[in-house]
Scaffold this motif. Sequence first.
Motif, short mmCIF file in Angstrom:
data_model
loop_
_atom_site.label_atom_id
_atom_site.label_comp_id
_atom_site.label_asym_id
_atom_site.label_seq_id
_atom_site.Cartn_x
_atom_site.Cartn_y
_atom_site.Cartn_z
N TYR A 210 8.61 18.09 -0.93
CA TYR A 210 8.30 17.99 -2.36
C TYR A 210 8.09 16.52 -2.66
O TYR A 210 9.01 15.71 -2.54
N ASN A 211 6.88 16.16 -3.05
CA ASN A 211 6.53 14.77 -3.29
C ASN A 211 6.51 14.47 -4.77
O ASN A 211 5.67 14.98 -5.51
N VAL A 212 7.46 13.65 -5.21
CA VAL A 212 7.49 13.21 -6.60
C VAL A 212 6.62 11.97 -6.77
O VAL A 212 5.89 11.82 -7.74
N HIS A 213 6.68 11.10 -5.82
CA HIS A 213 5.87 9.88 -5.84
C HIS A 213 5.61 9.46 -4.40
O HIS A 213 6.20 10.02 -3.46
N ASP A 214 4.73 8.51 -4.22
CA ASP A 214 4.42 8.04 -2.88
C ASP A 214 5.65 7.41 -2.23
O ASP A 214 6.44 6.73 -2.90
N SER A 215 5.80 7.65 -0.95
CA SER A 215 6.91 7.05 -0.21
C SER A 215 6.65 5.56 -0.04
O SER A 215 5.54 5.06 -0.26
N ILE A 216 7.69 4.83 0.36
CA ILE A 216 7.56 3.38 0.55
C ILE A 216 6.49 3.04 1.58
O ILE A 216 5.67 2.15 1.35
N PRO A 217 6.43 3.72 2.74
CA PRO A 217 5.34 3.42 3.69
C PRO A 217 3.96 3.64 3.09
O PRO A 217 3.03 2.87 3.36
N GLU A 218 3.81 4.69 2.29
CA GLU A 218 2.50 4.96 1.68
C GLU A 218 2.13 3.88 0.68
O GLU A 218 0.96 3.49 0.57
N LYS A 219 3.10 3.37 -0.06
CA LYS A 219 2.82 2.29 -1.00
C LYS A 219 2.48 1.01 -0.26
O LYS A 219 1.56 0.27 -0.66
N LEU A 220 3.21 0.73 0.81
CA LEU A 220 2.95 -0.49 1.57
C LEU A 220 1.60 -0.44 2.26
O LEU A 220 0.97 -1.49 2.48
N SER A 221 1.14 0.76 2.62
CA SER A 221 -0.13 0.89 3.32
C SER A 221 -1.29 0.34 2.51
O SER A 221 -2.31 -0.09 3.07
N GLU A 222 -1.17 0.36 1.18
CA GLU A 222 -2.24 -0.14 0.32
C GLU A 222 -2.29 -1.66 0.28
O GLU A 222 -3.28 -2.23 -0.16
N TYR A 223 -1.20 -2.30 0.73
CA TYR A 223 -1.14 -3.76 0.64
C TYR A 223 -1.09 -4.44 2.01
O TYR A 223 -1.28 -5.66 2.10
N LEU A 224 -0.83 -3.69 3.06
CA LEU A 224 -0.72 -4.30 4.39
C LEU A 224 -1.97 -4.10 5.22
O LEU A 224 -2.06 -4.67 6.32
N SER A 225 -2.92 -3.33 4.74
CA SER A 225 -4.18 -3.12 5.46
C SER A 225 -5.29 -3.87 4.76
O SER A 225 -5.48 -3.73 3.54
N PRO A 226 -6.06 -4.67 5.48
CA PRO A 226 -7.11 -5.48 4.84
C PRO A 226 -8.15 -4.65 4.08
O PRO A 226 -8.52 -5.02 2.96
N PHE A 227 -8.63 -3.56 4.66
CA PHE A 227 -9.69 -2.80 4.00
C PHE A 227 -9.23 -2.15 2.69
O PHE A 227 -9.90 -2.29 1.66
N PRO A 228 -8.13 -1.38 2.69
CA PRO A 228 -7.68 -0.81 1.41
C PRO A 228 -7.37 -1.86 0.36
O PRO A 228 -7.67 -1.68 -0.82
N LEU A 229 -6.78 -2.98 0.79
CA LEU A 229 -6.47 -4.05 -0.17
C LEU A 229 -7.74 -4.68 -0.70
O LEU A 229 -7.83 -5.03 -1.89
N PHE A 230 -8.74 -4.83 0.15
CA PHE A 230 -10.04 -5.36 -0.27
C PHE A 230 -10.64 -4.50 -1.38
O PHE A 230 -11.10 -5.00 -2.41
N ILE A 231 -10.62 -3.18 -1.18
CA ILE A 231 -11.20 -2.27 -2.17
C ILE A 231 -10.39 -2.28 -3.46
O ILE A 231 -10.95 -2.29 -4.56
N ARG A 232 -9.05 -2.29 -3.35
CA ARG A 232 -8.20 -2.30 -4.54
C ARG A 232 -8.45 -3.56 -5.38
O ARG A 232 -8.48 -3.50 -6.61
N MET A 233 -8.63 -4.69 -4.74
CA MET A 233 -8.82 -5.94 -5.47
C MET A 233 -10.13 -5.95 -6.24
O MET A 233 -10.21 -6.50 -7.34
N LEU A 234 -11.15 -5.35 -5.67
CA LEU A 234 -12.46 -5.39 -6.32
C LEU A 234 -12.68 -4.22 -7.28
O LEU A 234 -13.54 -4.31 -8.16
#
Length: 588
Positions: A210-234
Amino acid sequence: MISKISYIKLIREDIRHRGWLAALSGVLLFLSMPVYTLIYLDSYSEDPEVLKEFADTFSRFINGYNSAFLIILIGILAFAVGISGFQFMHKKEKLDFYHGLALKRHQLFAISYLAGLFLFLIPYIVCTVLTILVGAVKGIMTLSLAGECFLTMGTGILAFLLIYHTCIFAGMLTGRSVTMFLGTLVIGVYPSLVLTLLPSLRDAFFQTTYNVHDSIPEKLSEYLSPFPLFIRMLEQNNSYSNVFMITAALVLIVLLLAASIMLYRIYPSESAGNALAFKFTPPVFKVLISIPTAVFISLLVKSFIGASGTKWIIILSMLAIVLLCGLIEFIYWQDLKMLLKGWRSSVIAIGFVAVLLAVFQFDFTGYDTYLPKEEKIARIGTLPDSFASYFWYPEDYTSEDDRESFVLSDDVDVLYNLAQSGIENVKKGITPNTLYSSQTSMQTDKDSDNYICAAFCFELESGKKVYRNYCVFYNETLEAFTKLCQKEDYRKELFPIFHVEKENVSSVSLQDIYITPEELLLTAEQRTELLSAYEKDVLNTDIRKLGSEVPIGEFSLTIRHVPNKETNTNQPFHSWVNGTREWNAARM
């Protein structure tokens, strides 16, 4: 020792050799920034009031928020600049020539690095200024807006550096331009792939997630990977105000640059033309890349074709790992006869995937049957599926953080026993998946009516919260709520009417069994009296009636909402409805 003048000359010479890239960058950025902005704004030039509204979002034209083409263009330019600047490392003759010059390696690195940086920075800065001038011509530019545009330009540069440094780092690990390109793709998404893999497998294999919110690894994945972070910034407007995002980008940029410089200092000249630069890396990289990629491909294919169950995840994962091991060996050696050269690493990769899938398939960790010890639980809350359309809370309609979905109770033993029955049902094969599946294990439809899915939140003494989803008996659930609602505090937290500030209610409408809403013409005092009377009825209601009787009407409240500075809403009113099955109200 090389002089500063000759150092600048070498940078200029490098830029001159890549003049085609400079021209391409200038033309494409010019068309996608000032020209696009002018065309976009010109379509609204006949309406000055509408044009003024663009002042709040004008900076979006700088980072691509209003144009996906600009986001893609920045990424492609970062690829092109990175690969073209360091492709000399992948040709033995050129590498020997450059290393034969009276230059230290860090100087050679700096020349190619700065030349590539200028190939993007100069056109991008010029086009940013031209875009600002377009805003000035249209009469919407101010000094503060210009400053905001330059800050947005800064995030665009950081986004470029993320891909640029990723490409350079990949170049230091490889010996061919093709593998440099492939390495950039892998490094750009690898942290995200690894961090989200286990949560994805958990959701696919386990029955009680049962997922209430993203887990810590899932949240970190958006900031520790260059490509996802690139897209989020723009993709985000005013992303420069997100301190955590900017910090993550700066840290990644610095780490990738430092690692690239260190690797170049020890880069072996004989590696030019090889797939990878260092001899010990091929088997290591094959294992690290193939394992998460194979499982991810199986999950992606299963989701795409809509297959049910987990057997296809296992079959596709094993097929994918075998094919990936062969493909990677072919990329290494470009010879079909050498596919089995790295058989040891292939066996390790295949064996690891098999063990990983077995752990999830047979639940060796006991995830589905896990229940915290009762003495370690501080509070428990449960949320039956029917509550999703049964209780609607005012907090759920604001732009602030969502309220806690679970109403937690100190009566641990009441809901603990209910959770235990849910685990017993799991052992019998009665789970939320089987209850709602057409291939249910229930003998008859009548049997399935005896069950209901309910999510549980266990708040431990340590403050940690554990979430599970069980299939429990309907009557047991109703009996548990009957006991919990004997406490007035629990009722007030459960029923939405107690979350409403009566002075903010501007109107009350009644919808009858014919689904015909009619506003009640009441004064403020009468509305308050009506809601107070309803509160008293809710406090005195037998909870069993909520599950046995059919509502004959529904209240709809229009509540005045004054947005604060942190909320970004233009709606002064929200309509919320009543969620009980008692009296003449159906939802609230």
